[in-house]
Design a protein around this motif. Structure first.
Motif, PDB file in Angstrom:
ATOM      1  N   LEU A  18      -4.255  11.417  -6.297  1.00  0.00           N
ATOM      2  CA  LEU A  18      -3.451  10.236  -6.002  1.00  0.00           C
ATOM      3  C   LEU A  18      -2.141  10.654  -5.334  1.00  0.00           C
ATOM      4  N   PRO A  19      -1.670   9.891  -4.350  1.00  0.00           N
ATOM      5  CA  PRO A  19      -0.411  10.250  -3.695  1.00  0.00           C
ATOM      6  C   PRO A  19       0.802  10.026  -4.577  1.00  0.00           C
ATOM      7  N   GLU A  20       0.707   9.071  -5.483  1.00  0.00           N
ATOM      8  CA  GLU A  20       1.794   8.762  -6.405  1.00  0.00           C
ATOM      9  C   GLU A  20       1.247   7.851  -7.491  1.00  0.00           C
ATOM     10  N   LEU A  21       1.986   7.725  -8.590  1.00  0.00           N
ATOM     11  CA  LEU A  21       1.612   6.836  -9.679  1.00  0.00           C
ATOM     12  C   LEU A  21       2.824   6.660 -10.580  1.00  0.00           C
ATOM     13  N   LEU A  27      -4.493   3.071  -2.069  1.00  0.00           N
ATOM     14  CA  LEU A  27      -3.877   2.771  -3.358  1.00  0.00           C
ATOM     15  C   LEU A  27      -2.878   1.644  -3.169  1.00  0.00           C
ATOM     16  N   TRP A  28      -3.075   0.559  -3.917  1.00  0.00           N
ATOM     17  CA  TRP A  28      -2.317  -0.685  -3.733  1.00  0.00           C
ATOM     18  C   TRP A  28      -1.418  -0.953  -4.928  1.00  0.00           C
ATOM     19  N   VAL A  84       0.855  -1.180   0.000  1.00  0.00           N
ATOM     20  CA  VAL A  84       0.000   0.000   0.000  1.00  0.00           C
ATOM     21  C   VAL A  84       0.897   1.238   0.000  1.00  0.00           C
ATOM     22  N   THR A  85       0.434   2.289  -0.628  1.00  0.00           N
ATOM     23  CA  THR A  85       1.249   3.504  -0.709  1.00  0.00           C
ATOM     24  C   THR A  85       1.409   4.143   0.673  1.00  0.00           C
ATOM     25  N   GLU A  86       2.458   4.957   0.780  1.00  0.00           N
ATOM     26  CA  GLU A  86       2.753   5.628   2.045  1.00  0.00           C
ATOM     27  C   GLU A  86       1.613   6.558   2.465  1.00  0.00           C
ATOM     28  N   LYS A 112      -0.886  20.687  -8.783  1.00  0.00           N
ATOM     29  CA  LYS A 112      -1.268  20.190  -7.463  1.00  0.00           C
ATOM     30  C   LYS A 112      -1.074  18.690  -7.312  1.00  0.00           C
ATOM     31  N   GLY A 113      -0.983  17.946  -8.438  1.00  0.00           N
ATOM     32  CA  GLY A 113      -0.795  16.512  -8.330  1.00  0.00           C
ATOM     33  C   GLY A 113      -1.432  15.749  -9.469  1.00  0.00           C
ATOM     34  N   THR A 114      -1.707  14.484  -9.221  1.00  0.00           N
ATOM     35  CA  THR A 114      -2.291  13.579 -10.207  1.00  0.00           C
ATOM     36  C   THR A 114      -3.706  13.209  -9.760  1.00  0.00           C
TER      37      THR A 114
END
Length: 825
Positions: free
Chosen positions: A685-688, A657-658, A640-642, A715-717
């Motif tokens: 999303l925190p990351e991708l 998010l896995w 799982v993401t941080e 601002k992000g994804t």
């Protein structure tokens, strides 16, 4: 006499240079670990962390996270690092909180000692600072070692206490023992994890003592304080491979400690060593510390792997009971074919659970033992009688084996209930002396937990008493030999139950964790000889249980956060009973319910209470049980993401998010599955991964799939989602094709399954051949044919085909897809 030791390999000029920069909390990322030595301080620092001790008192006064420029010790008097309690006359308080009481003896910490010597040793990619303290009154010499690697924000600490006097000294030890900890300038923003059972993040760190006895109030040997706004944390990991007795807690005034409550006698000239502790000053949240604990635990303790059959076959797991003796007798009188009268009909119970739903891969069943016939009043709450044998009114062992074989034929797995603590006083296994087995309190009285009013039915038996262990082994091996796939040792959990039963001859009444560990090991060793892929679960979690067991029940709710055990021990499976289908999907648990409602909010004072906006009048069924097999490698068995995805226009939305090697998956939505407040929810999303170019949202209620665009801005994804509960697939370029299923059932004739392959993310790769796709339906013959761009599978039905719910899987060179079908006559 106090003196300063020469630091090997360093010139006086180097020392002067280092002393001039000890106040700096910034450096280049390739900086090697350096020594700090000034008139006032001794310590170590690298690119990530700085650790210093006051030369005058020996107290640690700086743990500086260099990236945030934050010294986590805000107490001007210093932050301790150890605390000893010498020659005490009373037992310490075994509860969370500060250990400020001398207990009739002498309280020793660095401030009450003097530094006798210090030195720094060079190692490969690290330096080790050794500080030797002396406590004049007791003549105890305390040696503290701090190891800091070049490229790490963590450092290992080691503690040894030697008696350099002429008389023996008894000692209790708290190590580490920190005070004055605060992240940032506002202590109210500091959060911690309540380590009860699964571990619940998000608790205020310093409002009250959190934690307690390891094995009773605490289930893992680590603790962290984190600050989610500045995204930083401080943690310690107790590297105790013996899982010895301790109290672990955080407490007001910035306290964090691991207190060992086994008194150690140190004779003159002898030394005592305590388990080392890893200290982390990090950037991230509590999950950073949880993953560090996973790294330590998996590197030092061999844990049980999830059996392949479980990974491949089990998505849903529920629970039920065999009917009681009266019901079985009444069923026999009717002469009807569809009523339960024998273990041979075990497969029919899969559609009649007490907990869960009627679509099940694995069913845990209780009331199988002869005790419920011998003592009919034990049916229900008094589940245990020592488990004498299989029930005679249901056909005994041979009928049970046939029932298990039928379940296996149709791809179902059988789990059996075993009460692991309790047994009825009149059980023949006691041979008339039940108190001999019981856990007894300090007054010599049995711990009687099976009662109704004043009537006592039975006691909790001691897992440290070998005859009780032998009985559990007898029961578990009896079930394993009968073909059972899983046993759940109910009641096991929170193992710290002191026992003063003189018959057991315990070395210490407090060694309950040791007894439990030995008990579980013996059970596992015995069942491994019969079936190495046997699945063993318990009622509650405990980190060292995973050495012998595979999973435990989850009954409480962790809310929008994920539980700490899921991150710290990712292969220690969460088995859901009360959680709703959305909750299981969002948290990655093995589900039990297809409906959207959680019906039990057990232990809400520890977990999360029912939200005010939770709609219990809105009830629907979802199809996560058919999506989970496709995404299980990420959602249940992946990482799982941080940080979690965040819905910017819907505060009720929650999700995680896995990650897996071939794809990532977002699971999220409204936990009660009520419709979105707006047409779409915008999720950041925190990351991708950069090479993920497309995304597909699955409506967990309908299985409808639609492509969603991935938006990148300053601002992000982001992705915009339409479903109340979603599973969003983010395929990597190496992700296999997704089978698209069209199913049609002609009752009494056939099940027709049309399969096409969907993989636009594989534009630069050769298309997967449909010839490499197969369909498997346990218990059924499957015929396959190729029709252009589709593969058609047919499952013929005959008059001999039983009624019920069955499944098939489409596998091969593709993502796995599992679907269910029902046969009615």
């Amino acid at each position: 006499m106090k003196h300063k030791c020469f630091i090997s390999g360093m010139t006086i000029g180097c020392l002067l240079i280092i002393s001039n920069i000890i106040l700096s909390c910034s450096s280049s990322s390739n900086e090697e670990t350096r020594t700090i030595d000034s008139e006032t301080h001794i310590g170590l620092q690298n690119a990530f962390v700085k650790v210093t001790f006051k030369k005058k008192t020996g107290q640690i006064d700086s743990i500086c996270n260099k990236s945030t420029q934050d010294n986590y010790i805000k107490n001007e008097k210093g932050g301790n690092i150890f605390r000893l309690f010498a020659n005490t006359t009373s037992m310490p308080y075994l509860r969370a909180g500060a250990q400020d009481n001398a207990y009739g003896g002498i309280l020793i910490d660095p401030h009450s000692c003097s530094i006798n010597s210090y030195s720094v040793k060079e190692g490969k990619d690290l330096k080790t600072l050794e500080i030797v303290y002396i406590h004049e009154n007791t003549q105890l010499q305390v040696t503290l070692k701090v190891e800091l690697h070049n490229a790490s924000g963590t450092f290992d600490t080691h503690l040894a206490v030697k008696n350099v006097g002429s008389k023996p000294v008894s000692v209790y030890t708290a190590f580490p023992y920190f005070t004055g900890i605060c992240l940032g300038s506002d202590k109210n923003t500091n959060l911690t994890v309540n380590m009860w059972d699964r571990g619940y993040p998000g608790v205020k760190a310093w409002e009250r003592p959190i934690g307690g006895i390891y094995g009773k109030d605490v289930s893992m040997q680590w603790q962290t304080v984190y600050e989610p706004v500045k995204k930083q944390g401080f943690a310690f990991i107790v590297q105790d491979k013996d899982f010895s007795n301790k109290v672990m807690s955080t407490f007001p005034e910035g306290g964090m400690a691991s207190f060992y409550f086994d008194k150690k006698r140190i004779d003159a000239g002898k030394a005592q060593i305590w388990p080392s502790a890893k200290i982390l000053a990090y950037n991230g949240n509590w999950r950073t510390a949880a993953k560090a604990y996973h790294a330590w635990f998996s590197g030092n303790i061999e844990t049980r792997k999830v059996p392949n059959w479980y990974k491949e076959e089990v998505t849903t797991r529920s629970s039920t009971w065999f009917p009681d003796k009266k019901a079985v007798a009444k069923n026999m009188e009717t002469g009807q074919e569809n009523v339960f009268t024998s273990f041979e009909q075990l497969h029919g119970l899969f559609s009649k659970p007490i907990f869960g739903n009627d679509i099940n891969d694995c069913m845990e069943i209780a009331m199988w033992n002869e005790g419920v016939n011998r003592w009919p009043e034990t049916y229900g709450p008094w589940m245990s009688s020592g488990f004498i044998d299989f029930r005679s009114d249901l056909g005994g062992l041979e009928a049970f084996k046939k029932g298990v074989e039928t379940c296996h034929k149709y791809g179902r797995r059988v789990a059996m209930y075993v009460a692991a603590y309790g047994a009825r006083k009149t059980s023949p296994m006691f041979e008339g002396d039940w108190e001999k087995f019981a856990i007894k309190n300090r007054n010599g009285k049995p711990v009687l937990d099976y009662r109704q009013g004043d009537e006592i039915y039975g006691a909790f038996n001691c897992p440290g008493y070998k005859p009780w262990q032998d009985n559990l082994i007898r029961v578990c091996t009896m079930l394993a030999k009968a073909g059972v796939d899983e046993i759940r040792l109910d009641e096991f959990g929170f193992p710290f139950r002191p026992c003063y039963n003189e018959v057991h001859a315990h070395e210490s009444p407090f060694n309950a964790n040791k007894w439990m560990r030995d008990c579980l090991k013996r059970i596992r060793e015995a069942t491994d000889k019969i079936n190495p892929d046997f699945f063993i679960s318990t009622e509650f979690y405990m980190d060292y249980f995973h050495e012998s067991t595979n999973g435990a029940l989850i009954m409480d709710c962790s809310g929008s956060e994920i539980d700490a055990m899921k991150v710290a021990m990712p292969n220690y499976l969460p088995l859901s009973y009360h959680a709703s289908a959305p909750e299981a999907a969002i948290t990655g648990a093995i589900m039990s319910k297809t409906e959207n409602q959680r019906r039990n909010w057990a232990w809400s004072k520890v977990g999360t209470e029912k939200p005010d906006d939770y709609n219990e009048d809105f009830v629907i069924d979802l199809r996560w049980h058919e999506l989970h097999p496709t995404f299980a490698n990420a959602v249940t068995y992946g990482d799982v993401t941080e940080w979690d995805p965040v819905a910017e226009n819907d505060s009720k939305w929650m999700g995680h998010l896995w990650k897996s090697e071939a794809y990532w998956v977002l699971t999220g939505g409204h936990v009660d599955a009520t419709p979105l407040k707006e047409d779409k929810v915008l999720v950041r999303l925190p990351e991708l991964p950069e090479n993920v170019k497309v995304a597909y949202e699955f409506n967990v209620e309908t299985l409808e799939m639609n492509e969603v665009s991935i938006q990148h801005n300053d601002k992000g994804t982001y992705v915009a989602l339409k479903s109340a509960v979603s599973a969003v697939l983010f395929p990597l370029p190496n992700c296999p094709a997704l089978p698209i299923i069209n199913q049609h059932i002609e009752q009494g004739q056939e099940v027709k399954i049309t399969v096409s392959l969907f993989a636009p993310w594989q534009k630069d790769k050769q298309k997967t051949s449909l010839n490499n796709i197969e369909c498997i339906a346990p218990g059924f013959h499957v015929e396959g044919d190729l029709d252009g761009d589709t593969r058609i599978f047919t499952i013929p039905l005959t008059e001999m085909t039983p009624e019920g719910k069955f499944y098939y899987t489409v596998t091969g060179d593709c993502l796995k897809v599992k679907r269910w079908f029902e046969i009615n006559r």
